[in-house]
Scaffold this motif. Structure first.
Motif, PDB file in Angstrom:
ATOM      1  N   ILE A  17       0.852  -1.181   0.000  1.00 33.03           N
ATOM      2  CA  ILE A  17       0.000   0.000   0.000  1.00 33.03           C
ATOM      3  C   ILE A  17       0.888   1.232   0.000  1.00 33.03           C
ATOM      4  O   ILE A  17       1.777   1.368   0.852  1.00 33.03           O
ATOM      5  CB  ILE A  17      -0.940   0.019   1.223  1.00 33.03           C
ATOM      6  CG1 ILE A  17      -1.910  -1.166   1.149  1.00 33.03           C
ATOM      7  CG2 ILE A  17      -1.720   1.319   1.294  1.00 33.03           C
ATOM      8  CD1 ILE A  17      -2.881  -1.240   2.318  1.00 33.03           C
ATOM      9  N   ASP A  18       0.671   2.115  -0.973  1.00 32.38           N
ATOM     10  CA  ASP A  18       1.436   3.355  -1.071  1.00 32.38           C
ATOM     11  C   ASP A  18       0.986   4.309   0.037  1.00 32.38           C
ATOM     12  O   ASP A  18      -0.172   4.760   0.050  1.00 32.38           O
ATOM     13  CB  ASP A  18       1.220   3.991  -2.445  1.00 32.38           C
ATOM     14  CG  ASP A  18       2.147   5.175  -2.677  1.00 32.38           C
ATOM     15  OD1 ASP A  18       2.837   5.586  -1.733  1.00 32.38           O
ATOM     16  OD2 ASP A  18       2.176   5.684  -3.815  1.00 32.38           O
ATOM     17  N   ALA A  19       1.887   4.612   0.966  1.00 33.24           N
ATOM     18  CA  ALA A  19       1.535   5.479   2.093  1.00 33.24           C
ATOM     19  C   ALA A  19       1.258   6.906   1.665  1.00 33.24           C
ATOM     20  O   ALA A  19       0.671   7.688   2.425  1.00 33.24           O
ATOM     21  CB  ALA A  19       2.666   5.458   3.128  1.00 33.24           C
ATOM     22  N   ASN A  20       1.673   7.281   0.445  1.00 35.97           N
ATOM     23  CA  ASN A  20       1.471   8.649  -0.030  1.00 35.97           C
ATOM     24  C   ASN A  20       0.133   8.837  -0.733  1.00 35.97           C
ATOM     25  O   ASN A  20      -0.188   9.950  -1.145  1.00 35.97           O
ATOM     26  CB  ASN A  20       2.604   9.035  -0.992  1.00 35.97           C
ATOM     27  CG  ASN A  20       3.960   8.985  -0.315  1.00 35.97           C
ATOM     28  OD1 ASN A  20       4.164   9.597   0.725  1.00 35.97           O
ATOM     29  ND2 ASN A  20       4.883   8.228  -0.885  1.00 35.97           N
ATOM     30  N   VAL A  21      -0.636   7.769  -0.899  1.00 40.25           N
ATOM     31  CA  VAL A  21      -1.966   7.856  -1.508  1.00 40.25           C
ATOM     32  C   VAL A  21      -2.998   7.686  -0.400  1.00 40.25           C
ATOM     33  O   VAL A  21      -3.060   6.638   0.233  1.00 40.25           O
ATOM     34  CB  VAL A  21      -2.155   6.779  -2.596  1.00 40.25           C
ATOM     35  CG1 VAL A  21      -3.550   6.873  -3.204  1.00 40.25           C
ATOM     36  CG2 VAL A  21      -1.099   6.928  -3.686  1.00 40.25           C
TER      37      VAL A  21
END
Length: 410
Positions: A17-21
């Motif tokens: 999971i992309d933490a920036n999205v």
């Protein structure tokens, strides 16, 4: 953020999971795709078939590491360990009685099969009928694994040999947990099975022998206001101290309580709080702050101060019972998974807002947070991209100079 899940269909999956999205951003993009797909479907001519809409959330990548869909291979317990080659691996206990060690790339490293799982079981105990064996706890180090079944059968076995240390505990065990610092120290509890702590190193080799002495054995709480005995139903256990000789433990019960035990003080709980309206099935202690996270059978996950017993928050949006809880390395985030087939990530501070979620298609029985996988902020990613661009330009300039020298030499 990276997670590993084991599910009731026997699959081990890796979720990135992309933490920036953010979750709101991902949901907005998914809504746009759904709207565009509906518009395209409305404009189709007769006889044309619409393409399937992509409903996945942005920033989520899921891949299967091991297994095929097979209910008999369903994963009941799962943990990570270091293999002999110093490679990380998963230890999984399956519904068919197998205990497997699987590498992070899906390679099969070790298998043990408990033949007793093939036997039919029908035992009446405490007014209930136990109709099948199941694993209620599993732990693995680089040299041994430790398992426990609902029949109270404890096995401590080396990966190198077939010799094992065995112990028989009372029937209807519900949970076994090992100490965070010493993997041979474990605690067991269940229905009419009071909490006890043991050291697997003191167990006897396969065969007869004297029963070992427990490190700690709890006593039931005092009778209620009608002077009636209080029934015992331990559903989950957590070690809350680094001392394995005189441990402190937190216990959840099927009668809505959370109890704290201190082996140095007394056999009865030092604190006993009723904190839920429903039976509590899962418990997770924070390794950063004196806090507990617990989940009941209605999908409610709540946060509690272990010093005062005050429940100061709940995590919203979960549908279905939670089967597993996992914390990030800094304790700032929590991942929960269960029967709704979602892995959800929340903040653990005062806001407890949802950060992201991933749909994994199968009912998850266990989730593990990968602490060795580090997240990068947007600024760090941009800086790395800039460095890559400059390195590419330097290489191009050196190549151009080299070509000029070759041409001058000719």
């Amino acid at each position: 953020m990276r997670f590993y899940t084991g599910d009731e269909s026997g699959l081990i999956k890796c979720i990135d999971i992309d933490a920036n999205v953010s979750l709101l951003e991902a949901q907005a993009q998914a809504a746009k795709r759904t709207k565009a797909a509906a518009k395209a479907k409305a404009n189709l001519k007769t006889g044309e078939q619409a393409a399937a809409a992509d409903t996945s959330l942005a920033g989520v990548e899921i891949r299967t590491i091991d297994g095929r869909v097979n209910r008999s291979n369903g994963i009941q317990q799962m943990c990570t360990t270091k293999w002999a080659t110093n490679d990380r691996a998963f230890a999984v206990a399956r519904k068919n009685g197998n205990i497997d060690v699987v590498g992070f790339e899906g390679e099969q490293l070790f298998t043990y099969t408990d033949e007793k799982f093939a036997e039919r079981v029908s035992i009446k105990h405490n007014g209930r009928t136990i109709s099948e064996r199941s694993y209620v706890g599993l732990s693995a180090s680089d040299s041994h694994f430790l398992s426990c079944t609902n029949m109270g059968e404890v096995r401590y076995q080396s990966f190198a040999t077939s010799e094992a240390k065995l112990m028989k505990l009372p029937l209807d065990a519900c949970r076994m947990r090992t100490h965070n610092e010493r993997s041979s120290v474990f605690a067991v509890g269940g229905r009419e099975h009071e909490l006890s702590v043991w050291d697997a190193e003191t167990l006897q080799e396969s065969g007869a022998g004297a029963k070992p002495t427990p490190i700690f054995r709890a006593k039931n709480v005092a009778n209620d206001f009608l002077n009636l005995r209080v029934p015992v139903w331990i559903t989950d256990i957590q070690f809350t101290s680094e001392d394995a000789t005189n441990p402190t433990l937190a216990v959840s019960t099927g009668h809505k309580q959370i109890r704290l035990y201190d082996a140095r003080a007394q056999q009865r709980p030092v604190n006993d709080w009723e904190v839920s309206k429903h039976p509590i099935y899962h418990l997770q202690a924070s390794h950063v702050r004196p806090e507990l996270y617990f989940a009941d059978n209605m999908g409610n996950v709540q946060q509690m101060d272990m010093r005062t017993g005050h429940v100061f928050g709940a995590f919203k949006g979960i549908a279905g019972a939670v089967k597993s809880i996992s914390l990030s390395e800094d304790g700032a985030k929590i991942a929960v998974a269960g029967l709704d087939r979602y892995v959800r990530v929340f903040e653990t501070g005062s806001m407890r807002r949802p950060l992201h979620r991933a749909y994994v298609k199968q009912r998850v029985s266990h989730v593990v947070w990968d602490w060795e996988h580090k997240d990068f902020s947007t600024q760090e990613i941009e800086e790395q991209e800039a460095e890559d661009i400059w390195e590419t330009m330097d290489k191009a300039a050196l190549k151009k100079k080299s070509n000029k020298r070759k041409a001058a030499a000719i």
